[in-house]
Design a protein around this motif. Structure first.
Motif, mmCIF file in Angstrom:
data_model
loop_
_atom_site.group_PDB
_atom_site.id
_atom_site.type_symbol
_atom_site.label_atom_id
_atom_site.label_comp_id
_atom_site.label_asym_id
_atom_site.label_seq_id
_atom_site.Cartn_x
_atom_site.Cartn_y
_atom_site.Cartn_z
ATOM 1 N N PHE A 1 4.377 2.937 -9.935
ATOM 2 C CA PHE A 1 4.653 1.776 -9.234
ATOM 3 C C PHE A 1 4.614 0.483 -10.166
ATOM 4 N N GLY A 2 4.499 0.475 -11.491
ATOM 5 C CA GLY A 2 4.300 -0.463 -12.552
ATOM 6 C C GLY A 2 3.229 -1.722 -12.420
ATOM 7 N N HIS A 3 3.396 -2.462 -13.298
ATOM 8 C CA HIS A 3 2.601 -3.559 -13.497
ATOM 9 C C HIS A 3 3.453 -4.940 -13.194
ATOM 10 N N ARG A 4 3.114 -5.619 -12.074
ATOM 11 C CA ARG A 4 4.032 -6.885 -11.953
ATOM 12 C C ARG A 4 2.905 -7.906 -11.207
ATOM 13 N N GLY A 5 2.643 -9.241 -12.080
ATOM 14 C CA GLY A 5 1.828 -10.182 -11.238
ATOM 15 C C GLY A 5 1.067 -10.889 -12.605
ATOM 16 N N ARG B 1 0.848 -1.113 0.064
ATOM 17 C CA ARG B 1 -0.119 -0.084 -0.149
ATOM 18 C C ARG B 1 0.792 1.309 0.043
ATOM 19 N N LYS B 2 1.996 1.362 0.634
ATOM 20 C CA LYS B 2 2.631 2.328 0.701
ATOM 21 C C LYS B 2 3.369 2.705 -0.674
ATOM 22 N N ILE B 3 3.712 1.386 -1.037
ATOM 23 C CA ILE B 3 4.584 1.659 -2.738
ATOM 24 C C ILE B 3 3.443 2.143 -3.677
ATOM 25 N N ARG B 4 2.193 1.523 -3.447
ATOM 26 C CA ARG B 4 1.263 2.297 -4.397
ATOM 27 C C ARG B 4 0.835 3.661 -4.094
#
Length: 365
Positions: A265-269, A118-121
């Protein structure tokens, strides 16, 4: 042993060390995959990054010989809520802890990864460090803020030499910016005769290999840190059918006159929905990137948008009809992730075959 994850905004997460106990620095990112941590660890696109897994239990099925996406992991650190040191799976050959130790990669467990995500988002990706030092927090934060992140990731993960994976079908030159094994597997399924070349390959060197098509692979970092690749693509564009994946997609866009920017924060998943504009279909895709093509920069180029991300509207696919070239921002080879987008490799083969037919027809005129 106690370990600490320090972020450049002053956040400190205290947990338990596993893997190597060396200090590491990197960009802290998160991955939302429920499984596939071995493929995440060995994805060269994570070079220079400290990866946070949002799924709480990691390491429960161990590490096996077959699921690596590169010959070794390139991440700089691993952050988990709970680390399993007694995995259970019939293919398991070693633990996650043993793998990280063997490649000198530090891990930290016991972190509230939900809070961290949540902090990174909210703040965006930040520099961070994993350390077992007991130095004062502000001393470590000051050191972290003064440090610089690497910008030569592609040169670290790309092959150093040309090598071939023989096949009886079309010859494909795979430009390795940090290619995953999944790309080779998909090309092999289609019988391709693959020649893998380093990231700094020149247009003339590619021509000498007499390819039927060119594939630009995924890879880590900022595409603008690889200007020689942009020049090569610009020079060779239109001579052979071309397919770009992830970093290859961004480099293709830059070569065509578009621009890229860093995402918050990019896309990863492995669960990102992408809409194919021509058919209206939605595909669930595997993604791992920090940069995206600026939509407004596409105006005035020969490019057209073919896919968009449904979560945030970012550009996920491009096509240059005049130059027989297309690209996607996501990973059609999956690993880890769904196989919905494997058809893109078939489209690449069809493009090669169409180009061959047109060339043969021109010769017979």
């Amino acid at each position: 042993m106690q370990a600490r994850l320090i972020l450049e905004d002053g956040t400190e997460c205290v947990g338990t060390a596993f893997g190597a106990t060396t200090e590491t620095l990197g960009e802290v990112v998160f991955n939302t995959g429920l499984t596939g941590y071995q493929e995440v660890l060995s994805d060269p696109s994570y070079c220079g990054q400290i990866v946070t897994m949002t799924y709480p239990l990691i390491g429960n099925y161990g590490i096996n010989r077959d699921d690596f996406e590169a010959v070794r992991p390139f991440i700089h650190g691993f952050v988990v809520r709970e680390h399993c040191d007694m995995p259970s799976n019939w293919r398991n050959t070693q633990t996650l802890d043993e793998l990280l130790k063997s490649y000198d990669i530090p891990g930290i467990a016991g972190v509230d990864t939900r809070m961290l995500t949540r902090k990174i988002r909210y703040r965006g990706t930040m520099k961070g460090m994993i350390t077992t030092s007991d130095a004062p927090l502000m001393e470590l934060v000051s050191s972290l803020r003064a440090s610089s992140l690497m910008t030569d990731q592609v040169s670290r993960v790309s092959t150093k030499n040309v090598f071939s994976c023989p096949g009886t079908g079309h010859r494909v030159v795979l430009v390795d910016f940090g290619s995953k094994h999944g790309i080779l597997r998909e090309l092999a399924k289609r019988g391709c005769d693959v020649v893998v070349v380093p990231y700094h390959v020149t247009a003339d060197e590619i021509r000498r290999l007499q390819p039927d098509g060119i594939l630009l692979s995924n890879g880590p970092g900022d595409p603008k840190d690889v200007p020689q690749a942009i020049r090569m693509i610009r020079e060779i564009l239109g001579e052979y059918p071309l397919f770009g994946i992830c970093l290859g997609h961004q480099l293709f866009a830059l070569a065509c006159g578009a621009d890229t920017e860093k995402m918050k924060f990019g896309h990863r998943g492995g669960n990102h929905p992408v809409k194919e504009l021509t058919s209206g279909r939605t595909y669930i895709t595997s993604q791992n990137h920090s940069y995206a093509v600026k939509e407004e920069s596409i105006k005035g180029t020969e490019l057209e948008i073919t896919h968009t991300a449904l979560n945030d509207g970012t550009v996920e696919g491009l096509r240059n009809v005049k130059k027989q070239a297309f690209s996607v921002q996501y990973h059609p080879e999956a690993a880890p992730g769904p196989y919905d987008s494997g058809y893109l490799f078939d489209q690449f083969i069809e493009l090669i075959e169409t180009a061959k037919e047109e060339k043969n027809h021109a010769k017979t005129r």
